[in-house]
Design a protein around this motif. Structure first.
Motif, PDB file in Angstrom:
ATOM      1  N   UNK A 223      54.612  20.207   5.175  1.00 22.79           N
ATOM      2  CA  UNK A 223      54.950  21.309   6.078  1.00 22.79           C
ATOM      3  C   UNK A 223      53.933  21.400   7.206  1.00 22.79           C
ATOM      4  N   UNK A 224      54.421  21.305   8.441  1.00 21.19           N
ATOM      5  CA  UNK A 224      53.522  21.398   9.595  1.00 21.19           C
ATOM      6  C   UNK A 224      53.580  22.768  10.258  1.00 21.19           C
ATOM      7  N   UNK A 225      54.680  23.474  10.062  1.00 21.12           N
ATOM      8  CA  UNK A 225      54.822  24.776  10.698  1.00 21.12           C
ATOM      9  C   UNK A 225      56.033  25.471  10.116  1.00 21.12           C
ATOM     10  N   UNK A 226      56.328  26.650  10.658  1.00 21.08           N
ATOM     11  CA  UNK A 226      57.422  27.448  10.117  1.00 21.08           C
ATOM     12  C   UNK A 226      58.756  26.702  10.191  1.00 21.08           C
ATOM     13  N   UNK A 227      58.957  25.954  11.293  1.00 17.70           N
ATOM     14  CA  UNK A 227      60.263  25.311  11.487  1.00 17.70           C
ATOM     15  C   UNK A 227      60.170  23.789  11.498  1.00 17.70           C
ATOM     16  N   UNK A 228      59.041  23.254  11.047  1.00 14.37           N
ATOM     17  CA  UNK A 228      58.822  21.808  11.169  1.00 14.37           C
ATOM     18  C   UNK A 228      58.199  21.218   9.911  1.00 14.37           C
ATOM     19  N   UNK A 229      58.797  20.103   9.449  1.00 14.45           N
ATOM     20  CA  UNK A 229      58.241  19.410   8.292  1.00 14.45           C
ATOM     21  C   UNK A 229      58.194  17.916   8.602  1.00 14.45           C
ATOM     22  N   UNK A 230      57.177  17.252   8.038  1.00 14.83           N
ATOM     23  CA  UNK A 230      56.974  15.826   8.321  1.00 14.83           C
ATOM     24  C   UNK A 230      57.346  14.968   7.113  1.00 14.83           C
TER      25      UNK A 230
ATOM     26  N   UNK B  30      61.016  10.836  20.207  1.00 13.31           N
ATOM     27  CA  UNK B  30      60.527  11.913  21.084  1.00 13.31           C
ATOM     28  C   UNK B  30      59.044  11.674  21.385  1.00 13.31           C
ATOM     29  N   UNK B  31      58.534  12.423  22.356  1.00 14.54           N
ATOM     30  CA  UNK B  31      57.106  12.344  22.670  1.00 14.54           C
ATOM     31  C   UNK B  31      56.300  13.027  21.554  1.00 14.54           C
ATOM     32  N   UNK B  32      55.149  12.466  21.225  1.00 23.98           N
ATOM     33  CA  UNK B  32      54.315  13.083  20.168  1.00 23.98           C
ATOM     34  C   UNK B  32      53.915  14.513  20.544  1.00 23.98           C
ATOM     35  N   UNK B  33      53.769  14.739  21.841  1.00 21.08           N
ATOM     36  CA  UNK B  33      53.307  16.054  22.305  1.00 21.08           C
ATOM     37  C   UNK B  33      54.304  17.170  21.985  1.00 21.08           C
ATOM     38  N   UNK B  34      55.535  16.769  21.594  1.00 22.71           N
ATOM     39  CA  UNK B  34      56.521  17.769  21.163  1.00 22.71           C
ATOM     40  C   UNK B  34      56.022  18.492  19.902  1.00 22.71           C
ATOM     41  N   UNK B  35      55.049  17.864  19.219  1.00 22.71           N
ATOM     42  CA  UNK B  35      54.575  18.415  17.939  1.00 22.71           C
ATOM     43  C   UNK B  35      53.105  18.821  18.018  1.00 22.71           C
ATOM     44  N   UNK B  36      52.793  19.891  18.724  1.00 25.49           N
ATOM     45  CA  UNK B  36      51.389  20.305  18.779  1.00 25.49           C
ATOM     46  C   UNK B  36      50.832  20.569  17.388  1.00 25.49           C
ATOM     47  N   UNK B  37      51.705  21.000  16.447  1.00 24.38           N
ATOM     48  CA  UNK B  37      51.247  21.274  15.070  1.00 24.38           C
ATOM     49  C   UNK B  37      50.647  20.012  14.458  1.00 24.38           C
ATOM     50  N   UNK B  38      51.311  18.864  14.723  1.00 26.83           N
ATOM     51  CA  UNK B  38      50.853  17.597  14.169  1.00 26.83           C
ATOM     52  C   UNK B  38      49.586  17.143  14.879  1.00 26.83           C
ATOM     53  N   UNK B  39      49.643  17.205  16.208  1.00 28.49           N
ATOM     54  CA  UNK B  39      48.520  16.719  17.004  1.00 28.49           C
ATOM     55  C   UNK B  39      47.251  17.489  16.653  1.00 28.49           C
ATOM     56  N   UNK B  40      47.384  18.817  16.504  1.00 26.01           N
ATOM     57  CA  UNK B  40      46.178  19.619  16.303  1.00 26.01           C
ATOM     58  C   UNK B  40      45.740  19.727  14.854  1.00 26.01           C
ATOM     59  N   UNK B  41      46.594  19.341  13.912  1.00 29.42           N
ATOM     60  CA  UNK B  41      46.117  19.380  12.520  1.00 29.42           C
ATOM     61  C   UNK B  41      45.650  18.006  12.068  1.00 29.42           C
ATOM     62  N   UNK B  42      46.381  16.944  12.415  1.00 26.84           N
ATOM     63  CA  UNK B  42      46.061  15.615  11.887  1.00 26.84           C
ATOM     64  C   UNK B  42      45.517  14.664  12.940  1.00 26.84           C
ATOM     65  N   UNK B  43      46.232  14.562  14.071  1.00 24.27           N
ATOM     66  CA  UNK B  43      45.893  13.518  15.043  1.00 24.27           C
ATOM     67  C   UNK B  43      44.459  13.663  15.559  1.00 24.27           C
TER      68      UNK B  43
END
Ligand SMILES: CC(C)(COP(=O)(O)OP(=O)(O)OC[C@H]1O[C@@H](n2cnc3c(N)ncnc32)[C@H](O)[C@@H]1OP(=O)(O)O)[C@@H](O)C(=O)NCCC(=O)NCCS
Length: 157
Positions: free
Chosen positions: A65-72, A125-138
């Protein structure tokens, strides 16, 4: 969930940890997947699904779970002898069903296997669409400035 004769996809259980570790490690050694310690697998076991044939694990996949509406989709891998038999797609379907049942509308992955995901309804899609991913893992990844993985997204609604 049955795929081919004798191949069953189900949630992971305690006794799967060693086989999960070995399968993920075999891909981590090739730089295709992030390594997972046995301890983190035990902690995250609830989020893992496996494919088994005659008690042998031949595939796995998990949701993070990366966010309320997003899962990886994470750690999706099929034993190399069993690739190309629809098992990866079945596990992905199971992960999708799980995400849907939790009411999560967006499923993403970072991957080298773009065509596999496209065949299963994902779009690049562009990775930047997922700030949750970029700011937690990347931000913690040594490849953050030279990442060659492709971001893919599927809307589950
Ligand atoms: C990616 C992976 C999980 C796919 O699992 P699989 O069981 O081999 O895939 P499937 O048999 O379900 O393939 C489904 C479709 O995708 C296609 N496909 C699968 N891998 C492909 C690839 N590398 N390139 C192009 N097409 C591919 C198949 O041809 C099939 O198409 P079809 O339905 O028209 O025949 C598996 O190859 C794997 O473990 N790869 C290494 C680990 C990895 O990169 N995981 C992704 C991490 S995000």
């Amino acid at each position: 969930m049955e795929t081919q004769i004798g191949i069953q996809c189900r949630k992971a259980i305690d006794t799967d940890v060693d086989a999960l570790y070995e399968l993920i490690e075999s891909y981590a050694e090739q730089g295709i997947m992030l390594p997972r310690s046995r301890e983190s697998l035990i902690r995250q076991l609830d989020h893992f699904f496996v494919a088994v044939q005659d008690d042998k694990m031949i595939g796995c996949g998990s949701l993070f779970r990366l966010g309320q509406d997003l899962v990886e989709v994470r750690s999706l891998g099929i034993n190399k002898e069993y690739k190309g038999n629809g098992i990866g797609s079945k596990l992905l379907e199971l992960l999708e069903t799980e995400a849907r049942s939790q009411g999560i509308p967006k499923l993403m992955a970072l991957t080298y296997e773009v065509r596999f995901f496209q065949k299963n309804g994902f779009q690049v899609v562009e990775k930047e669409v997922f700030p949750e991913k970029v700011w937690t893992d990347c931000v913690h990844c040594k490849k953050q400035h030279c990442c060659d993985e492709i971001a893919v997204l599927k809307m589950l609604d």
